[in-house]
Design a protein around this motif. Structure first.
Motif, PDB file in Angstrom:
ATOM      1  N   SER A 143      64.927 -44.827-102.665  1.00  8.86           N
ATOM      2  CA  SER A 143      64.906 -45.852-103.594  1.00  8.86           C
ATOM      3  C   SER A 143      66.764 -45.612-104.473  1.00  8.86           C
ATOM      4  O   SER A 143      67.025 -45.019-104.684  1.00  8.86           O
ATOM      5  N   LEU A 144      66.863 -46.652-105.228  1.00  6.31           N
ATOM      6  CA  LEU A 144      67.658 -47.333-105.913  1.00  6.31           C
ATOM      7  C   LEU A 144      67.238 -46.680-107.240  1.00  6.31           C
ATOM      8  O   LEU A 144      68.342 -45.870-108.132  1.00  6.31           O
ATOM      9  N   GLU A 145      65.890 -46.381-107.419  1.00  7.42           N
ATOM     10  CA  GLU A 145      65.312 -46.059-108.764  1.00  7.42           C
ATOM     11  C   GLU A 145      65.926 -44.488-108.887  1.00  7.42           C
ATOM     12  O   GLU A 145      66.642 -43.822-110.108  1.00  7.42           O
ATOM     13  N   LEU A 146      66.701 -43.590-107.674  1.00  2.73           N
ATOM     14  CA  LEU A 146      66.519 -42.221-107.835  1.00  2.73           C
ATOM     15  C   LEU A 146      67.982 -42.410-108.937  1.00  2.73           C
ATOM     16  O   LEU A 146      68.646 -41.500-109.556  1.00  2.73           O
ATOM     17  N   ARG A 147      69.169 -43.035-108.206  1.00  2.00           N
ATOM     18  CA  ARG A 147      70.110 -43.959-108.952  1.00  2.00           C
ATOM     19  C   ARG A 147      70.402 -44.376-110.007  1.00  2.00           C
ATOM     20  O   ARG A 147      70.945 -43.445-110.922  1.00  2.00           O
ATOM     21  N   LYS A 148      68.854 -44.800-110.365  1.00  2.00           N
ATOM     22  CA  LYS A 148      69.512 -45.256-111.920  1.00  2.00           C
ATOM     23  C   LYS A 148      68.708 -43.962-113.101  1.00  2.00           C
ATOM     24  O   LYS A 148      69.330 -43.996-114.065  1.00  2.00           O
ATOM     25  N   ILE A 149      67.987 -42.977-112.225  1.00  2.00           N
ATOM     26  CA  ILE A 149      67.755 -42.157-112.737  1.00  2.00           C
ATOM     27  C   ILE A 149      68.430 -41.367-113.675  1.00  2.00           C
ATOM     28  O   ILE A 149      69.149 -40.249-114.518  1.00  2.00           O
ATOM     29  N   GLU A 150      68.998 -41.271-112.040  1.00  2.00           N
ATOM     30  CA  GLU A 150      70.322 -39.912-112.363  1.00  2.00           C
ATOM     31  C   GLU A 150      71.900 -40.616-113.509  1.00  2.00           C
ATOM     32  O   GLU A 150      72.240 -39.682-114.371  1.00  2.00           O
ATOM     33  N   LYS A 151      72.457 -41.781-113.719  1.00  2.00           N
ATOM     34  CA  LYS A 151      72.790 -42.269-114.372  1.00  2.00           C
ATOM     35  C   LYS A 151      71.760 -42.517-115.970  1.00  2.00           C
ATOM     36  O   LYS A 151      72.606 -41.898-117.014  1.00  2.00           O
ATOM     37  N   PHE A 152      70.681 -42.412-115.481  1.00  2.00           N
ATOM     38  CA  PHE A 152      69.911 -42.369-117.352  1.00  2.00           C
ATOM     39  C   PHE A 152      70.314 -41.299-117.705  1.00  2.00           C
ATOM     40  O   PHE A 152      70.678 -40.532-118.691  1.00  2.00           O
TER      41      PHE A 152
END
Length: 294
Positions: A143-152
């Protein structure tokens, strides 16, 4: 008419036993390959992996290696517990914050959902919560959540490693490792623009470095969550006073808690945009402007 299986007369019980034995062997092979391929990034060391057990609900895994290697593997898999998959993911996120090569932990988080083929094991009580944990990782990865976590995490990486480790150790000592990670996961799921996770990560890094307290950091994270992303960028060019064409944006930033009212200006005759509310940055607006895009 007779039926045969592997050249022998077919028997339902023996067929089930053969099937279960094949499933056990497949799972043991998958687990071995899964962990035996893990390498400590600095030394290049591989672990010694042994998989034991003859029943699906009694498979045991033994991993041997240096402390650094074991810690590297543990980043991707918490010890077996009864807390459920979402808490397992969240505690890993908290641990990654305190790891020396923080950004490497992102690929570790993603990789934790690969190669295990849990869909073929549906319905089997395999290794307690191991499969549930891996399935949860896979859901995050896909999901896009992984990309969000990466940016975080890229934002959090602004903080010094020693301070990040101290922060994670504090969470572990206070028993808040999982709850903090859960809060981050919930926040990431709500963020509606890909620019926001990095801002939140940088805000947390400021707290980790000791510049602001935890409550201010979490309040700022909530403010970022509630704000329209393009309104936040208005802060970069903000000048105190009447905002003229930017009055509506300033009013929104005021409503979410980043600006304060500093009075009212009646304006000039013939210039409708010269009057109105005088806005200035409040404490949270100043912190976000200083650190949110550093």
């Amino acid at each position: 008419m007779s039926m045969t299986f592997n050249g022998k007369p077919f028997n339902a019980n023996s067929f089930q036993n053969e099937l279960m034995s094949a499933a056990v062997d497949a799972v043991k092979e998958e687990l071995f390959d899964r962990f035996a391929s893990r390498r400590e990034p600095r030394s290049g060391e591989f672990p010694t992996v042994r998989v034991f057990g003859d029943e699906l609900d009694d498979i045991r895994l033994k991993i041997e290696g240096s402390q650094a290697l074991i810690e590297h593997i543990e980043l991707g898999l918490e010890p077996e517990d009864q807390s459920g998959p979402s808490q397992r993911v969240s505690s890993v996120i908290s641990k990654i914050i305190g790891s020396e090569k923080l950004i490497d932990g992102v690929s570790l988080l993603a990789d934790a959902g690969l190669n295990i083929g849990t869909e073929v094991l549906e319905g089997f009580p395999l290794v307690g919560s191991l499969v549930n944990g891996l399935r949860a990782f896979s859901e995050v990865k896909n999901s896009l959540e992984l990309r969000k976590i990466e940016k975080f995490l890229q934002g959090v990486a602004q903080a010094d490693y020693a301070k990040r480790k101290q922060f994670t150790d504090g969470l572990r000592t206070s028993g808040e490792l999982e709850s903090f990670g859960e809060n981050i996961l919930l926040l990431m799921s709500r963020l509606d623009d890909m620019s926001k996770p990095g801002i939140v990560g940088r805000v947390l890094s400021v707290h980790i470095e000791g510049h602001i307290d935890y409550e201010k950091a979490m309040r700022l994270a909530a403010i970022v969550d509630r704000s329209y992303a393009s309104d936040l960028t208005y802060l970069k060019s903000f000048t105190p006073g009447v905002q003229r064409e930017g009055t509506d944006i300033a009013a929104m930033l005021f409503s979410v808690g980043l600006l304060r009212s500093a009075g009212f200006d009646g304006g000039l005759i013939g210039d409708d945009l010269s009057g109105g509310t005088l806005y200035d940055l409040n404490e949270y607006g100043k912190i976000l402007l200083e650190y949110g895009w550093r």
